[in-house]
Design an enzyme around this catalytic site. Structure first.
Site, short mmCIF file in Angstrom:
data_model
loop_
_atom_site.label_atom_id
_atom_site.label_comp_id
_atom_site.label_asym_id
_atom_site.label_seq_id
_atom_site.Cartn_x
_atom_site.Cartn_y
_atom_site.Cartn_z
N SER A 98 0.82 -1.20 0.00
CA SER A 98 0.00 0.00 0.00
C SER A 98 0.86 1.26 0.00
O SER A 98 1.63 1.48 -0.94
CB SER A 98 -0.95 -0.03 1.21
OG SER A 98 -1.93 0.96 1.12
N ASP B 82 -9.59 -5.46 -4.46
CA ASP B 82 -8.97 -4.34 -3.77
C ASP B 82 -9.72 -3.05 -4.12
O ASP B 82 -9.81 -2.68 -5.29
CB ASP B 82 -7.49 -4.23 -4.18
CG ASP B 82 -6.69 -3.34 -3.26
OD1 ASP B 82 -7.24 -2.35 -2.75
OD2 ASP B 82 -5.49 -3.62 -3.07
N HIS C 61 -7.29 -5.64 -0.36
CA HIS C 61 -6.11 -4.84 -0.04
C HIS C 61 -5.38 -5.37 1.19
O HIS C 61 -4.15 -5.47 1.19
CB HIS C 61 -6.54 -3.39 0.19
CG HIS C 61 -5.40 -2.41 0.15
ND1 HIS C 61 -4.68 -2.16 -0.99
CD2 HIS C 61 -4.86 -1.63 1.12
CE1 HIS C 61 -3.74 -1.25 -0.73
NE2 HIS C 61 -3.83 -0.92 0.54
#
Length: 394
Positions: A167, A341, A371
């Site tokens: 991320s 995601d 995610h």
């Protein structure tokens, strides 16, 4: 003799299971070092100082029931927004990415960005009293935290570094490699390969209901700057202990919360450890860091530096913040994207890959996950491909 060996094997397995269960029961409230030691992993704590004075805590682990040794292939793992190094070991041991890679023979280093619970010190600023301490976003992590970590680890180990980000941890590296103001040699000269899990750059197709709503609230920046001027979502009883208890009792509600923020489906995540994850997340950041993401959404998803408004001329010499340039990326990069995601969406990842026109090597792979599944999934569906991408005989 066979019966005796069978008894010994059964006893060893039973003891190992008891230890693992004991560590899992403590995981929600223990820190990184205590968790690693409980499972039997050698662990070191290093404190590095950035060129702008932030003191960052970096952890190091290697294979279970060994001692730290030199000359192993080096991997630096970096967490995402509001997260910490804990995320890499919060899952069950056989599903925790850092433990899995350590047991494959890698020398694992785990970073902690400025402003999270492990990196709240500075050479001159007090994080509990100084708003100057909190004047940063992921742009500053890219320009200061990563170079400090790369320089330290490369000097310590004498090796090039394989970087694995998740991320915001990927965003920092993408920004470093595509910085129009110049690529930092401390990073580019010491980077071997870059694996991006849930990569975030362009945000034109973000589907997170909560994030999209917060991006449009008109008075949110002013409110946050008042109530969180000394840190946003730092761990406390309400965010950690109460969150852990709530997720333990109502795990379905935590899964539902994830479906609003990051993971369209909860089926890919390990429902048994949601309370432990809540005990470590959120780990803190700055309001400015959060606002940088808000700016990205409101700008139409562009990948750009922080917008200081009227101060842009003073800081950048132009009225608008500079755009990061993917054509500057020349390294070997691998993107690992979840089809469910809501933050690092497949269309945005595809667009970014297309723009990496000068990458020495690039690959884009998809997995039926969200995610957070890269950290707390019930399977490590991407691990075999990740190991193949790193291509190290460990």
């Amino acid at each position: 003799m066979r019966a005796y060996l069978a008894i010994l094997l059964f006893t060893a397995v039973l003891a190992s299971t008891v230890v693992a269960q004991d560590c899992m029961s403590k995981l929600a409230t223990s820190n990184f070092v205590d968790t690693a030691r409980c499972y039997g992993y050698p662990v070191e704590t290093h404190v590095i100082i950035t060129d702008d004075g932030y003191k960052l805590t970096i952890f190091r682990i290697q294979a279970k029931r060994t001692t730290i040794a030199p000359n192993k292939p080096v991997v630096l793992m970096w967490h995402g927004l509001l997260d910490s190094a804990d995320s890499w070991i919060v899952n069950e041991e056989h599903l925790a990415p850092a433990f899995v890679l350590a047991n494959k023979g890698y020398d694992i280093w785990l970073g902690n960005s400025r402003g999270n619970k492990y990196s709240l010190d500075h050479v001159s600023l007090d994080s509990t009293k100084s708003t100057d301490f909190w004047a940063f976003s992921w742009q500053h992590m890219s320009e200061h935290d990563l170079p400090a970590a790369f320089s330290y680890i490369a000097n310590f180990t004498g090796q090039k570094i394989n970087y694995i980000g998740h991320s915001q941890g990927t965003t920092q590296m993408w920004a470093a490699l595509s910085n129009p103001s110049g690529r930092n040699p401390k990073i580019v000269n010491n980077l071997r390969k870059f694996a991006a899990l849930g990569p975030v750059t362009y945000m034109g197709n973000v589907r997170s209901s909560l994030l999209l709503t917060m991006a449009k609230l008109p008075l949110l920046p002013q409110l946050l700057q008042q109530v969180a001027k000394y840190g946003l979502f730092l761990p406390n009883w309400l965010s950690s202990e109460a969150g852990r208890a709530f997720c333990k009792t109502f795990s379905w509600s935590c899964s539902f919360g994830m479906s609003l923020i990051s993971d369209e489906k909860s089926s890919a995540n390990n429902q048994n450890i949601l309370d432990r994850f809540a005990g470590h997340f959120p780990a803190g950041t700055s309001v400015q860091d959060f606002l940088h993401w808000r700016q990205a959404i409101n700008s139409g998803g562009s990948f750009q530096k922080y917008d200081y408004g009227v101060d842009n001329y003073k800081i950048y010499g132009q009225s608008k913040p500079p755009q990061y340039n993917p054509a500057l990326v020349t390294e070997e990069v691998g993107l690992f994207v979840g089809t469910d995601d809501l933050l690092a969406t497949p269309p945005d990842a595809q667009r970014w890959v297309r723009d990496l026109v000068n990458a020495k090597y690039k690959q884009l792979r998809y997995y039926p996950m969200g995610h957070l599944s890269f950290m707390i999934g019930k399977e490590l569906t991407y691990m075999e491909d990740l190991l193949a991408f790193l291509d190290i005989q460990a």
